[in-house]
Design an enzyme around this catalytic site. Structure first.
Site, mmCIF file in Angstrom:
data_model
loop_
_atom_site.group_PDB
_atom_site.id
_atom_site.type_symbol
_atom_site.label_atom_id
_atom_site.label_comp_id
_atom_site.label_asym_id
_atom_site.label_seq_id
_atom_site.Cartn_x
_atom_site.Cartn_y
_atom_site.Cartn_z
ATOM 1 N N LYS A 61 -16.818 -10.673 12.764
ATOM 2 C CA LYS A 61 -16.374 -9.251 11.524
ATOM 3 C C LYS A 61 -16.976 -10.204 10.176
ATOM 4 O O LYS A 61 -16.000 -11.064 9.763
ATOM 5 C CB LYS A 61 -15.081 -9.200 12.029
ATOM 6 C CG LYS A 61 -14.464 -8.517 10.485
ATOM 7 C CD LYS A 61 -12.915 -7.480 11.085
ATOM 8 C CE LYS A 61 -12.402 -7.140 9.889
ATOM 9 N NZ LYS A 61 -11.379 -6.029 10.625
ATOM 10 N N GLU A 71 -12.955 -13.657 11.966
ATOM 11 C CA GLU A 71 -13.585 -12.882 10.817
ATOM 12 C C GLU A 71 -13.490 -14.076 9.534
ATOM 13 O O GLU A 71 -12.813 -14.795 9.209
ATOM 14 C CB GLU A 71 -13.065 -11.770 10.665
ATOM 15 C CG GLU A 71 -13.041 -11.367 9.509
ATOM 16 C CD GLU A 71 -11.908 -10.094 8.864
ATOM 17 O OE1 GLU A 71 -10.600 -9.856 9.484
ATOM 18 O OE2 GLU A 71 -11.850 -9.798 8.004
ATOM 19 N N ARG A 84 -8.794 -0.385 5.387
ATOM 20 C CA ARG A 84 -8.823 0.456 4.093
ATOM 21 C C ARG A 84 -10.085 1.263 4.421
ATOM 22 O O ARG A 84 -10.098 2.496 3.847
ATOM 23 C CB ARG A 84 -9.177 -0.164 2.319
ATOM 24 C CG ARG A 84 -7.862 -1.328 2.889
ATOM 25 C CD ARG A 84 -8.022 -2.516 1.330
ATOM 26 N NE ARG A 84 -8.767 -3.396 1.814
ATOM 27 C CZ ARG A 84 -8.943 -4.798 1.104
ATOM 28 N NH1 ARG A 84 -8.047 -4.685 -0.132
ATOM 29 N NH2 ARG A 84 -9.549 -4.749 1.995
ATOM 30 N N ARG A 97 0.799 -0.793 0.244
ATOM 31 C CA ARG A 97 0.050 -0.156 -0.058
ATOM 32 C C ARG A 97 0.576 0.850 -0.159
ATOM 33 O O ARG A 97 0.894 2.111 -1.322
ATOM 34 C CB ARG A 97 -0.866 -0.384 1.194
ATOM 35 C CG ARG A 97 -1.944 -1.401 1.165
ATOM 36 C CD ARG A 97 -2.658 -1.248 2.364
ATOM 37 N NE ARG A 97 -3.965 -2.566 1.898
ATOM 38 C CZ ARG A 97 -4.780 -2.840 2.812
ATOM 39 N NH1 ARG A 97 -4.921 -2.330 3.940
ATOM 40 N NH2 ARG A 97 -4.935 -4.183 2.368
ATOM 41 N N SER A 103 -14.356 -4.134 5.551
ATOM 42 C CA SER A 103 -14.964 -3.125 4.156
ATOM 43 C C SER A 103 -14.240 -3.819 3.123
ATOM 44 O O SER A 103 -15.080 -3.501 2.165
ATOM 45 C CB SER A 103 -14.334 -1.881 4.346
ATOM 46 O OG SER A 103 -13.117 -1.824 5.014
ATOM 47 N N GLY A 104 -13.984 -4.767 2.968
ATOM 48 C CA GLY A 104 -13.435 -5.398 1.911
ATOM 49 C C GLY A 104 -13.130 -5.028 0.928
ATOM 50 O O GLY A 104 -12.720 -5.971 -0.524
ATOM 51 N N GLY A 105 -12.348 -4.055 0.736
ATOM 52 C CA GLY A 105 -12.172 -3.260 -0.690
ATOM 53 C C GLY A 105 -13.213 -2.440 -1.386
ATOM 54 O O GLY A 105 -12.917 -2.021 -2.078
HETATM 55 P P1 13P Z 1 -10.388 -4.118 4.640
HETATM 56 O O1 13P Z 1 -11.742 -2.608 6.256
HETATM 57 O O2 13P Z 1 -9.784 -3.365 4.573
HETATM 58 O O3 13P Z 1 -11.235 -5.134 4.580
HETATM 59 O O4 13P Z 1 -9.525 -4.827 6.385
HETATM 60 C C1 13P Z 1 -10.290 -5.578 7.829
HETATM 61 C C2 13P Z 1 -10.092 -6.437 7.913
HETATM 62 O O5 13P Z 1 -8.932 -6.458 9.424
HETATM 63 C C3 13P Z 1 -9.453 -7.738 7.142
HETATM 64 O O6 13P Z 1 -9.122 -8.229 8.340
#
Ligand code: 13P
Length: 333
Positions: A220, A178, A294, A34, A262-264
């Site tokens: 999560k 998660e 992100r 990043r 948020s997953g991108g």
């Molecule tokens: P994002 O919200 O960027 O997807 O990251 C959350 C996270 O902890 C992924 O494991």
């Protein structure tokens, strides 16, 4: 040993009142990628500086209950000399730690992964707890493809999540569980619904098998959402309604709370989806809030760009996103 009530209290604190979690646990290679995209040099010190800058954002704890750290950061110190977990605790932010060692190829199941990191995990958790960790995170990765997710991948990942969660609770640490269904691909929102439902059902089956205390954990999940390459993109309302319906079908009411990833997704969209879930659905058995990486950090990282002259404006960007997501978690954006 803390009582079980203390773990429940921590889990509730992580997800209540609109507050959410700042996921700053990117591994060093991921954070380096990043940084590279923005021309920022990635060294132990630049990663430390970036994270100290994030966490010292004035009044961040009004919107952020806790933050997830990567091992490197957990063992680093603020410029004051205080360790990250100690400094965060004095700022009113619960320190958490990512403890999985990543998603690795699932042998015999092309395109699928299983998350590793169970070996020696009990001893690692004990050390993290002594140094101030109050919660942990383990991320399973589920891929949607022509023939995936397979039942094998779902069960293997759920099994690992449950063993991890049990070990956390035995070591007085709240587990964030998660199971992430990736949004990469051509799949429709209906396919996302089916895969997310299957992943959550497998996860809760294994959590029950291992006697994980649901009131002492945070889930999560990913949102139910169209694949990023799908021609027809679901509306914000469809994402909110499908996600909430999926969680209602699969997530027991005893779970302390749901903190989404948020997953991108573009950051504003991740915020809007969270807001829609909470504004359209008022009678939920658990709070739905954010645990964004992100979604909270993107603008702050671009603004900072590795230059200390931009500290204040980068902190302002993080503050803005933390505040917006807080409002979204209250359904009041
Ligand atoms: P994002 O919200 O960027 O997807 O990251 C959350 C996270 O902890 C992924 O494991």
């Amino acid at each position: 040993m803390s009582t079980t009530t203390e773990l429940h209290e921590i889990a509730v604190k992580m997800v209540s009142g609109g507050k959410g979690i700042l996921a700053a646990d990117e591994s060093s290679p991921t954070l380096s990628k990043r940084f590279e995209k923005l021309g920022i040099e990635s060294t132990e010190e630049s990663r430390r500086t970036w994270r100290e800058m994030l966490f010292t954002t004035p009044s961040l704890s009004s919107y952020i209950s806790g933050t997830i750290l990567f091992d490197e950061t957990f063992n680093q110190s603020f410029s004051s000399g205080q360790s990250f977990p100690e400094a965060l605790t004095s700022l009113g932010i619960l320190p958490g730690i990512k403890v999985d060692t990543g998603a690795k190829e699932l042998q015999g199941f092309p395109g699928e992964t299983v998350t590793e990191g169970l070996d020696g995990l009990g001893a690692r958790l004990e050390k993290y707890r002594e140094k101030g960790a109050r919660f942990a995170k383990w991320r399973a990765v589920i891929n949607i493809g022509d023939k995936t997710p397979s039942r094998t991948a779902l069960v293997a990942n759920a099994h690992a999540l449950a063993r991890y969660a049990k070990l956390c609770q035995q070591n007085d640490i709240v587990p964030i569980v998660e199971p992430e269904v990736l949004m990469n691909g051509f799949h429709t929102i209906e396919e996302s619904f089916r895969a997310t439902r299957a992943a959550l059902l497998s996860t809760f089956e294994q959590l029950a098998l291992f006697d994980v205390v649901l009131s002492e954990m945070v889930l999560k999940p990913s949102m139910v959402i169209s694949g990023d390459k799908c021609e027809v993109q679901a509306t914000e309302e469809e994402v909110a309604n499908n996600s909430v319906e999926c969680y209602r079908q699969c997530v027991p009411a005893a779970v302390a709370g749901i903190a989404l990833l948020s997953g991108g997704q573009p950051d504003a969209l991740a915020t809007s989806h969270l807001n829609k879930m909470n504004s359209l659905h008022k009678d939920l058995p658990w709070p739905i809030t954010f645990s964004y990486g992100r979604g909270l950090q993107d603008e702050a990282m671009r603004t900072w760009g590795g230059d200390k002259n931009n500290f204040n404006s980068a902190q302002a960007a993080l503050f803005k996103h933390a505040q917006a997501n807080f409002k979204a978690a209250c359904g009041e954006l």
